[in-house]
Design a protein around this motif. Structure first.
Motif, PDB file in Angstrom:
ATOM      1  N   MET A   1      43.802  45.913  33.068  1.00  0.00           N
ATOM      2  CA  MET A   1      42.989  45.104  33.977  1.00  0.00           C
ATOM      3  C   MET A   1      42.871  45.794  35.339  1.00  0.00           C
ATOM      4  O   MET A   1      43.834  46.317  35.860  1.00  0.00           O
ATOM      5  CB  MET A   1      43.636  43.734  34.160  1.00  0.00           C
ATOM      6  N   ASN A   2      41.684  45.810  35.892  1.00  0.00           N
ATOM      7  CA  ASN A   2      41.474  46.486  37.162  1.00  0.00           C
ATOM      8  C   ASN A   2      41.786  45.545  38.320  1.00  0.00           C
ATOM      9  O   ASN A   2      41.326  44.419  38.371  1.00  0.00           O
ATOM     10  CB  ASN A   2      40.002  46.918  37.207  1.00  0.00           C
ATOM     11  N   ASP A   3      42.572  46.044  39.284  1.00  0.00           N
ATOM     12  CA  ASP A   3      42.938  45.234  40.446  1.00  0.00           C
ATOM     13  C   ASP A   3      41.710  44.793  41.242  1.00  0.00           C
ATOM     14  O   ASP A   3      41.612  43.665  41.697  1.00  0.00           O
ATOM     15  CB  ASP A   3      43.847  46.037  41.372  1.00  0.00           C
ATOM     16  N   GLU A   4      40.758  45.733  41.411  1.00  0.00           N
ATOM     17  CA  GLU A   4      39.602  45.417  42.244  1.00  0.00           C
ATOM     18  C   GLU A   4      38.807  44.257  41.640  1.00  0.00           C
ATOM     19  O   GLU A   4      38.289  43.400  42.337  1.00  0.00           O
ATOM     20  CB  GLU A   4      38.696  46.646  42.376  1.00  0.00           C
ATOM     21  N   THR A   6      39.909  41.783  39.970  1.00  0.00           N
ATOM     22  CA  THR A   6      40.570  40.494  40.087  1.00  0.00           C
ATOM     23  C   THR A   6      40.735  40.060  41.537  1.00  0.00           C
ATOM     24  O   THR A   6      41.265  38.998  41.804  1.00  0.00           O
ATOM     25  CB  THR A   6      41.961  40.558  39.452  1.00  0.00           C
ATOM     26  N   ASP A   7      40.314  40.891  42.487  1.00  0.00           N
ATOM     27  CA  ASP A   7      40.530  40.569  43.889  1.00  0.00           C
ATOM     28  C   ASP A   7      39.626  39.438  44.390  1.00  0.00           C
ATOM     29  O   ASP A   7      39.879  38.856  45.434  1.00  0.00           O
ATOM     30  CB  ASP A   7      40.345  41.824  44.762  1.00  0.00           C
ATOM     31  N   ALA A   8      38.546  39.127  43.628  1.00  0.00           N
ATOM     32  CA  ALA A   8      37.697  38.011  44.037  1.00  0.00           C
ATOM     33  C   ALA A   8      38.386  36.716  43.616  1.00  0.00           C
ATOM     34  O   ALA A   8      38.603  36.471  42.443  1.00  0.00           O
ATOM     35  CB  ALA A   8      36.343  38.137  43.356  1.00  0.00           C
ATOM     36  N   MET A   9      38.750  35.901  44.607  1.00  0.00           N
ATOM     37  CA  MET A   9      39.557  34.705  44.344  1.00  0.00           C
ATOM     38  C   MET A   9      38.689  33.476  44.479  1.00  0.00           C
ATOM     39  O   MET A   9      38.112  33.241  45.531  1.00  0.00           O
ATOM     40  CB  MET A   9      40.694  34.689  45.367  1.00  0.00           C
ATOM     41  N   SER A  13      41.354  28.872  41.508  1.00  0.00           N
ATOM     42  CA  SER A  13      42.526  29.720  41.284  1.00  0.00           C
ATOM     43  C   SER A  13      43.464  29.663  42.481  1.00  0.00           C
ATOM     44  O   SER A  13      44.694  29.633  42.326  1.00  0.00           O
ATOM     45  CB  SER A  13      42.102  31.167  41.048  1.00  0.00           C
ATOM     46  N   GLU A  14      42.864  29.658  43.666  1.00  0.00           N
ATOM     47  CA  GLU A  14      43.671  29.597  44.891  1.00  0.00           C
ATOM     48  C   GLU A  14      44.463  28.289  44.939  1.00  0.00           C
ATOM     49  O   GLU A  14      45.657  28.271  45.272  1.00  0.00           O
ATOM     50  CB  GLU A  14      42.762  29.707  46.114  1.00  0.00           C
ATOM     51  N   LEU A  16      45.406  26.504  42.385  1.00  0.00           N
ATOM     52  CA  LEU A  16      46.483  26.573  41.378  1.00  0.00           C
ATOM     53  C   LEU A  16      47.681  27.367  41.902  1.00  0.00           C
ATOM     54  O   LEU A  16      48.833  26.973  41.727  1.00  0.00           O
ATOM     55  CB  LEU A  16      45.950  27.222  40.099  1.00  0.00           C
ATOM     56  N   MET A  17      47.401  28.498  42.570  1.00  0.00           N
ATOM     57  CA  MET A  17      48.498  29.316  43.092  1.00  0.00           C
ATOM     58  C   MET A  17      49.282  28.575  44.163  1.00  0.00           C
ATOM     59  O   MET A  17      50.512  28.545  44.162  1.00  0.00           O
ATOM     60  CB  MET A  17      47.954  30.631  43.684  1.00  0.00           C
ATOM     61  N   GLU A  45      45.196  24.900  32.077  1.00  0.00           N
ATOM     62  CA  GLU A  45      45.564  26.119  32.804  1.00  0.00           C
ATOM     63  C   GLU A  45      46.829  25.878  33.638  1.00  0.00           C
ATOM     64  O   GLU A  45      47.709  26.746  33.735  1.00  0.00           O
ATOM     65  CB  GLU A  45      44.425  26.584  33.704  1.00  0.00           C
ATOM     66  N   LEU A  49      50.211  28.107  33.385  1.00  0.00           N
ATOM     67  CA  LEU A  49      50.741  28.814  34.564  1.00  0.00           C
ATOM     68  C   LEU A  49      52.113  28.269  34.977  1.00  0.00           C
ATOM     69  O   LEU A  49      52.985  29.020  35.409  1.00  0.00           O
ATOM     70  CB  LEU A  49      49.758  28.703  35.743  1.00  0.00           C
TER      71      LEU A  49
END
Lengths: 154, 193
Positions: A1-4, A6-9, A13-14, A16-17, A45, A49
């Protein structure tokens, strides 16, 4: 998986974190509970998580034996000394070794008592031995660095 | 207060950094003693092998000592050192042979948190937890470096999002997105087991 990638949040998702890490205030927490109750996908989800979070919460990084810390700084310091030592030794070996080889080859080529082909053969043999020795030493160093069984006493 | 945050406000540390930048090895040694545990655990989280973590964290300190004249007394020591350490660890991980060996040993660097242990725990529950440790170890070792780093700092070093962002010099949003991706990968691995 590419970091770049997944950088769009996104907001979901925010949320959930922050909920997982206990960073929601009371109002946000209540709104989150309501959303959980209304949204089965979010609930699923959250379950997945939460399970991952619980798994890591029950673990820690393994501690080394306490005596490791006693000699830690000494080992760091000796590495810097060793680094300088290796540089000087390598430099010395290159200069002295280079000079010795140059002198030997010069003497051999000038020695007319031996046929030229024998002299060239001797130089080729010497060069081959040096290449083989370097290769073996390099291989041994690599094995020592990566051998997972090096600490096992037989 | 976290160790990182504490180092920001520690006037004693600023003095040590100032002395170390002028070539005082005793001051540098004190900085090493203050941060060696954090350094070791950060390296362990990244490379997953106790021997390699010790070696890399000490190597990073040795390199830091060599470049101590570049230390800025106005800034905390650990983030400066950590930049050296993570570069060494990532280079180490990019060595294919190292990576394969670490994958084979995945999970051995994790221990169960004794505080979370239940007394008189049923053997089945204990087996389940050991399985989970192995699965988590393997899943962590397969994560991209950036995600793994953020997850380790959050879960095992107990750092806040802001502290991780400052340490890695990335936006908080990036910290959260990497954490989200890492946890999803971990959740997938647990579901598949």
């Amino acid at each position: 998986m590419n970091d770049e990638r997944t950088d769009a949040m996104d907001e979901r998702s925010e949320l959930l974190m922050r909920a997982l890490d206990g960073e929601l205030d009371a109002v946000e927490r209540a709104a989150f509970e309501t959303r959980l109750a209304d949204d089965p996908d979010l609930r699923e989800e959250w379950r997945r998580l939460s399970r991952a979070r619980e798994a890591t919460m029950g673990m820690k990084l393994r501690h080394p034996p306490e005596q490791v810390w006693d000699g830690y700084w000494t080992s760091v310091y000796s590495r810097t000394e060793r680094g300088l030592g290796w540089i000087l030794v390598s430099l010395g070996v290159i200069v002295v070794g280079g000079w010795a080889v140059w002198t030997w080859i010069g003497g051999l080529l000038a020695d007319t008592s031996l046929p030229l082909v024998v002299r060239l053969g001797m130089i080729a043999m010497f060069t081959g031995v040096v290449i083989l020795a370097i290769s073996v030493v390099r291989h041994r160093i690599n094995v020592l660095r990566t051998d997972p069984y090096k600490d096992i006493q037989r | 207060m976290s160790r990182l945050a504490a180092s920001y406000v520690d006037a004693g540390e600023a003095m040590l950094v100032e002395r170390a930048s002028r070539g005082d090895n005793t001051a540098f040694g004190e900085l090493v003693r203050r941060h060696m545990r954090s350094a070791y655990f950060a390296a362990l989280g990244l490379v997953g092998s106790p021997d390699d973590a010790l070696d890399l964290s000490q190597d990073a300190f040795a390199r830091a000592l060599k470049h101590a004249s570049k230390l800025d007394p106005g800034r905390p020591f650990y983030p400066w050192y950590y930049a050296i350490l993570r570069r060494l660890c990532f280079n180490f991980l990019r060595d294919r042979k190292n990576r394969q060996r670490l994958l084979d040993e995945s999970g051995a660097w994790l221990a169960e948190d004794l505080a979370a242990d239940g007394l008189g725990e049923h053997p089945d529950a204990r087996l389940r937890r050991e399985d989970a440790r192995r699965i988590v170890g393997r899943a962590l070792s397969r994560l991209p470096e950036g995600q793994r780093e953020v997850l380790v700092l959050r879960e095992f070093e107990d750092m806040k999002y802001r502290e991780i962002a400052e340490l890695l010099e990335i936006p908080v949003g990036t910290v959260m997105s990497r954490l989200y991706a890492a946890r999803r990968a971990l959740a997938d691995a647990l579901e598949e087991s």
